[in-house]
Design an enzyme around this catalytic site. Structure first.
Site, PDB file in Angstrom:
ATOM      1  N   HIS A 125      15.710  17.609  68.377  1.00  0.00           N
ATOM      2  CA  HIS A 125      15.190  18.078  67.406  1.00  0.00           C
ATOM      3  C   HIS A 125      14.065  19.097  67.946  1.00  0.00           C
ATOM      4  O   HIS A 125      13.484  19.037  69.017  1.00  0.00           O
ATOM      5  CB  HIS A 125      14.220  17.027  66.552  1.00  0.00           C
ATOM      6  CG  HIS A 125      15.252  16.267  65.846  1.00  0.00           C
ATOM      7  ND1 HIS A 125      15.014  15.138  64.882  1.00  0.00           N
ATOM      8  CD2 HIS A 125      16.720  16.413  65.807  1.00  0.00           C
ATOM      9  CE1 HIS A 125      16.160  14.625  64.419  1.00  0.00           C
ATOM     10  NE2 HIS A 125      17.072  15.348  64.679  1.00  0.00           N
ATOM     11  N   GLU A 127      10.727  19.222  67.546  1.00  0.00           N
ATOM     12  CA  GLU A 127       9.694  18.604  67.904  1.00  0.00           C
ATOM     13  C   GLU A 127       9.901  18.030  69.346  1.00  0.00           C
ATOM     14  O   GLU A 127       8.857  18.059  70.098  1.00  0.00           O
ATOM     15  CB  GLU A 127       9.058  17.659  66.950  1.00  0.00           C
ATOM     16  CG  GLU A 127       8.952  18.155  65.479  1.00  0.00           C
ATOM     17  CD  GLU A 127      10.230  18.009  64.702  1.00  0.00           C
ATOM     18  OE1 GLU A 127       9.899  17.860  63.212  1.00  0.00           O
ATOM     19  OE2 GLU A 127      11.175  18.288  65.099  1.00  0.00           O
ATOM     20  N   CYS A 153      11.220  13.173  61.952  1.00  0.00           N
ATOM     21  CA  CYS A 153      12.036  12.023  62.058  1.00  0.00           C
ATOM     22  C   CYS A 153      11.243  10.956  62.696  1.00  0.00           C
ATOM     23  O   CYS A 153      10.270  10.968  63.133  1.00  0.00           O
ATOM     24  CB  CYS A 153      13.478  12.245  62.488  1.00  0.00           C
ATOM     25  SG  CYS A 153      13.390  12.203  64.297  1.00  0.00           S
ATOM     26  N   CYS A 156      10.869  11.630  66.485  1.00  0.00           N
ATOM     27  CA  CYS A 156       9.897  12.662  66.519  1.00  0.00           C
ATOM     28  C   CYS A 156       8.415  12.000  66.102  1.00  0.00           C
ATOM     29  O   CYS A 156       7.444  12.388  67.066  1.00  0.00           O
ATOM     30  CB  CYS A 156      10.046  13.816  65.846  1.00  0.00           C
ATOM     31  SG  CYS A 156      11.685  14.671  66.407  1.00  0.00           S
TER      32      CYS A 156
END
Length: 204
Positions: A125, A127, A153, A156
């Protein structure tokens, strides 16, 4: 009164428009005539300067153009004291094929309440990639603000909390982001949304 004739519209400046003006566009059967002092490029419109949040969110949008998964082409910018520390975007780990090249690696998750959500597991992801960049470069993220496309998520969110990031600004909500919102609340991380709506995409 004479008439100024220019062969390329690009050379027109405000100070030149002081008498009737004729612009002849090369290789086109078009002639435009303007009366005196007509501002053809509307340069007098007031420039709207973006806020810092808008500015960094726009940069996150630009970063997202490097993303390689079309389910969520997300970008991330981490900032402290109005200075960019690191950026990240969605993509596969180094040396591995991307979704844009070989397709998604989808997994279904069955929740306790009976809901089933689908997730692409091929990518890192945005992040996570930004936090990895900070770790590789030795950049501390304590007291920083993170800008991203939608609610991070659960994984994250845990990384964001442990990095010492104190504020997260999202453009929209993630459809499965309730756990992250609760974790941020408990950890004292400020979570803000630009738009109070869920980010739509296929196969949620």
């Amino acid at each position: 009164m004479g008439c100024t004739v220019l062969t390329d519209a690009k050379v027109v400046n405000r100070w030149q428009v002081n008498k009737p003006l004729m612009i002849v566009f090369p290789r086109k059967e078009m002639i435009c005539t303007f009366t005196a002092n007509y501002n053809i490029f509307m340069e007098d419109q007031t420039n709207i300067r973006p806020s810092w949040d808008q500015y960094f969110m726009q940069i996150a949008h630009t970063v997202s153009e490097r993303a390689t998964c079309d389910r969520g082409r997300s970008g991330c910018v981490i900032v402290r004291d109005k200075q960019i520390l690191v950026t990240g975007y969605v993509g596969s780990p180094r040396g591995l094929p991307h979704c844009d090249e070989v397709g998604h690696l989808m997994k279904k998750v069955l929740h306790e309440d009976g809901r089933i959500t689908q997730h692409c597991m091929r990518t890192v992801h945005a992040e996570q990639n930004a936090i990895c960049q900070a770790a590789r470069l030795g950049i501390p993220l304590e007291k920083a603000t993170l800008y991203c496309r939608m609610t991070p998520c659960r994984t994250c969110a845990m990384l964001i909390i442990n990095c010492g990031i104190v504020r997260v600004v999202c453009e929209r909500k993630y459809h499965d982001g309730q756990e992250s919102e609760e974790m941020f609340r408990q950890a004292g991380v400020a979570l803000e949304y630009v738009r109070n709506e869920v980010q739509p995409y296929e196969n949620q």
